[in-house]
Motif scaffolding. Sequence first.
Motif, PDB file in Angstrom:
ATOM      1  N   ARG A  38       7.957  -8.311  -8.809  1.00  0.00           N
ATOM      2  CA  ARG A  38       6.544  -8.245  -9.149  1.00  0.00           C
ATOM      3  C   ARG A  38       6.294  -7.202 -10.229  1.00  0.00           C
ATOM      4  O   ARG A  38       6.951  -6.156 -10.253  1.00  0.00           O
ATOM      5  CB  ARG A  38       5.720  -7.882  -7.916  1.00  0.00           C
ATOM      6  N   PRO A  39       5.341  -7.455 -11.116  1.00  0.00           N
ATOM      7  CA  PRO A  39       4.985  -6.429 -12.110  1.00  0.00           C
ATOM      8  C   PRO A  39       4.274  -5.265 -11.434  1.00  0.00           C
ATOM      9  O   PRO A  39       3.775  -5.370 -10.305  1.00  0.00           O
ATOM     10  CB  PRO A  39       4.066  -7.183 -13.062  1.00  0.00           C
ATOM     11  N   SER A  40       4.225  -4.147 -12.119  1.00  0.00           N
ATOM     12  CA  SER A  40       3.585  -2.960 -11.555  1.00  0.00           C
ATOM     13  C   SER A  40       2.100  -3.187 -11.290  1.00  0.00           C
ATOM     14  O   SER A  40       1.504  -2.505 -10.452  1.00  0.00           O
ATOM     15  CB  SER A  40       3.769  -1.767 -12.501  1.00  0.00           C
ATOM     16  N   SER A  41       1.504  -4.154 -11.979  1.00  0.00           N
ATOM     17  CA  SER A  41       0.075  -4.441 -11.769  1.00  0.00           C
ATOM     18  C   SER A  41      -0.178  -5.127 -10.428  1.00  0.00           C
ATOM     19  O   SER A  41      -1.326  -5.184  -9.971  1.00  0.00           O
ATOM     20  CB  SER A  41      -0.449  -5.326 -12.900  1.00  0.00           C
ATOM     21  N   THR A  81      -1.554  -3.346  -2.043  1.00  0.00           N
ATOM     22  CA  THR A  81      -2.588  -3.949  -1.199  1.00  0.00           C
ATOM     23  C   THR A  81      -2.420  -5.457  -1.124  1.00  0.00           C
ATOM     24  O   THR A  81      -2.503  -6.064  -0.047  1.00  0.00           O
ATOM     25  CB  THR A  81      -3.986  -3.606  -1.737  1.00  0.00           C
ATOM     26  N   LYS A  82      -2.146  -6.091  -2.261  1.00  0.00           N
ATOM     27  CA  LYS A  82      -1.909  -7.533  -2.275  1.00  0.00           C
ATOM     28  C   LYS A  82      -0.623  -7.872  -1.526  1.00  0.00           C
ATOM     29  O   LYS A  82      -0.582  -8.829  -0.744  1.00  0.00           O
ATOM     30  CB  LYS A  82      -1.823  -8.036  -3.716  1.00  0.00           C
ATOM     31  N   LEU A  83       0.424  -7.099  -1.757  1.00  0.00           N
ATOM     32  CA  LEU A  83       1.684  -7.347  -1.087  1.00  0.00           C
ATOM     33  C   LEU A  83       1.545  -7.148   0.421  1.00  0.00           C
ATOM     34  O   LEU A  83       2.098  -7.922   1.217  1.00  0.00           O
ATOM     35  CB  LEU A  83       2.757  -6.410  -1.656  1.00  0.00           C
ATOM     36  N   GLN A  84       0.785  -6.140   0.814  1.00  0.00           N
ATOM     37  CA  GLN A  84       0.554  -5.873   2.231  1.00  0.00           C
ATOM     38  C   GLN A  84      -0.177  -7.042   2.892  1.00  0.00           C
ATOM     39  O   GLN A  84       0.169  -7.465   4.001  1.00  0.00           O
ATOM     40  CB  GLN A  84      -0.269  -4.595   2.371  1.00  0.00           C
ATOM     41  N   SER A  85      -1.172  -7.584   2.197  1.00  0.00           N
ATOM     42  CA  SER A  85      -1.912  -8.719   2.731  1.00  0.00           C
ATOM     43  C   SER A  85      -1.012  -9.938   2.892  1.00  0.00           C
ATOM     44  O   SER A  85      -1.128 -10.690   3.865  1.00  0.00           O
ATOM     45  CB  SER A  85      -3.085  -9.046   1.801  1.00  0.00           C
ATOM     46  N   GLN A  86      -0.094 -10.129   1.941  1.00  0.00           N
ATOM     47  CA  GLN A  86       0.856 -11.231   2.033  1.00  0.00           C
ATOM     48  C   GLN A  86       1.794 -11.044   3.220  1.00  0.00           C
ATOM     49  O   GLN A  86       2.076 -11.995   3.958  1.00  0.00           O
ATOM     50  CB  GLN A  86       1.680 -11.312   0.748  1.00  0.00           C
ATOM     51  N   VAL A  87       2.299  -9.840   3.406  1.00  0.00           N
ATOM     52  CA  VAL A  87       3.216  -9.573   4.515  1.00  0.00           C
ATOM     53  C   VAL A  87       2.531  -9.843   5.850  1.00  0.00           C
ATOM     54  O   VAL A  87       3.112 -10.431   6.764  1.00  0.00           O
ATOM     55  CB  VAL A  87       3.718  -8.112   4.452  1.00  0.00           C
ATOM     56  N   PRO A 104      -4.940  -6.704  11.710  1.00  0.00           N
ATOM     57  CA  PRO A 104      -4.122  -6.608  10.497  1.00  0.00           C
ATOM     58  C   PRO A 104      -3.927  -5.171  10.019  1.00  0.00           C
ATOM     59  O   PRO A 104      -2.874  -4.844   9.466  1.00  0.00           O
ATOM     60  CB  PRO A 104      -4.915  -7.434   9.483  1.00  0.00           C
ATOM     61  N   ASP A 105      -4.941  -4.313  10.242  1.00  0.00           N
ATOM     62  CA  ASP A 105      -4.838  -2.921   9.786  1.00  0.00           C
ATOM     63  C   ASP A 105      -3.715  -2.160  10.489  1.00  0.00           C
ATOM     64  O   ASP A 105      -3.327  -1.077  10.022  1.00  0.00           O
ATOM     65  CB  ASP A 105      -6.164  -2.189  10.013  1.00  0.00           C
ATOM     66  N   ASP A 106      -3.194  -2.703  11.591  1.00  0.00           N
ATOM     67  CA  ASP A 106      -2.094  -2.041  12.292  1.00  0.00           C
ATOM     68  C   ASP A 106      -0.750  -2.270  11.604  1.00  0.00           C
ATOM     69  O   ASP A 106       0.271  -1.723  12.044  1.00  0.00           O
ATOM     70  CB  ASP A 106      -2.020  -2.530  13.739  1.00  0.00           C
ATOM     71  N   VAL A 107      -0.735  -3.087  10.563  1.00  0.00           N
ATOM     72  CA  VAL A 107       0.474  -3.317   9.765  1.00  0.00           C
ATOM     73  C   VAL A 107       0.231  -2.768   8.369  1.00  0.00           C
ATOM     74  O   VAL A 107      -0.657  -3.245   7.652  1.00  0.00           O
ATOM     75  CB  VAL A 107       0.823  -4.816   9.692  1.00  0.00           C
ATOM     76  N   THR A 108       0.965  -1.761   7.981  1.00  0.00           N
ATOM     77  CA  THR A 108       0.797  -1.159   6.651  1.00  0.00           C
ATOM     78  C   THR A 108       2.110  -1.271   5.875  1.00  0.00           C
ATOM     79  O   THR A 108       3.199  -1.111   6.444  1.00  0.00           O
ATOM     80  CB  THR A 108       0.386   0.317   6.753  1.00  0.00           C
ATOM     81  N   VAL A 109       1.975  -1.531   4.588  1.00  0.00           N
ATOM     82  CA  VAL A 109       3.134  -1.752   3.712  1.00  0.00           C
ATOM     83  C   VAL A 109       3.012  -0.836   2.501  1.00  0.00           C
ATOM     84  O   VAL A 109       1.943  -0.729   1.895  1.00  0.00           O
ATOM     85  CB  VAL A 109       3.223  -3.225   3.257  1.00  0.00           C
ATOM     86  N   ARG A 110       4.111  -0.177   2.151  1.00  0.00           N
ATOM     87  CA  ARG A 110       4.176   0.664   0.957  1.00  0.00           C
ATOM     88  C   ARG A 110       5.462   0.352   0.210  1.00  0.00           C
ATOM     89  O   ARG A 110       6.495   0.070   0.827  1.00  0.00           O
ATOM     90  CB  ARG A 110       4.146   2.150   1.326  1.00  0.00           C
TER      91      ARG A 110
END
Length: 278
Positions: free
Chosen positions: A63-66, A70-76, A120-126
């Motif tokens: 994925r590009p840096s843009s 948040t988008k990736l977290q929503s996908q996961v 969903p907020d209980d799953v966080t992605v970084r």
Amino acid sequence: MRTVKSARVIRSSQSGQAMVETVVMSLVAVGLFLGIWYIGKFHDIQATTIQAARYAAWERTARPSSYSDTKLQSQVRARLFSWNKDPYKATDGINNGQGWNTQTANWMDHANDKRLIKAPDDVTVRTASAGLPGTKVNGVLDLVSALDVAGGANKLPKGGMYTGSVDVNIANLAHMPAPLDAMNLTLKENSVVVADNWDAGSPQQVAARTKAFAPGTAFSFLDNGPFSLIKAALGMIEPAFNNFHPGEICPDVVPMDRVTPLNGAANRPVYQGGQPCY
């Protein structure tokens, strides 16, 4: 008489002690049984958390840096932590409680029919990206770049370490005895991928970058000069020699077995490009 009475008292205390021990061991056995039940559920969630960390790290390489975390977290959340049986789509995403009710039964607390991952907020992605640590790795990259026979086309960047981190908060088991009713358990998993997209601008550049790592390139001289005459003579005996091109790279040629439809229809045309081989 005193001896008989003392014996009766001893037997009575032993019986009371055995009853207490039985009650205590029963409670321990029930606790262990319930613990194994929930450990199995937690382990299943942890396995998905590991998969999610790997997914996040790998997606960050492409994925590009843009493309924000948040988008990736929503996908996961949508693809791995909700019971999604549909094919993946570019628009997959869950940021609120909508659609969160469909989860696997393994992630339910059957004692009160509640989800172990409440929202969903209980799953966080970084994710993060950084250069490769240490000098040994950079030394290996220098060695690989030194093998370049394509005029500098294979210089590898000294970077490309991508990290995906996923935290999953598990709901407290309010019906369990203390301290199991307030564990505040969080499953944490990290995954690291060392990669670089190593983009190429054309099929010819793909061939140039690949030649440095193709052993057959050392024998490309057999396709030129007087050796080509020998190959032509051998081709009159065995036509397969006409297709013998050592060290030749064909980036856009698709093998026939890769373009055969599953329904048995006719093969699709094989794309070879304007100049398929270099």
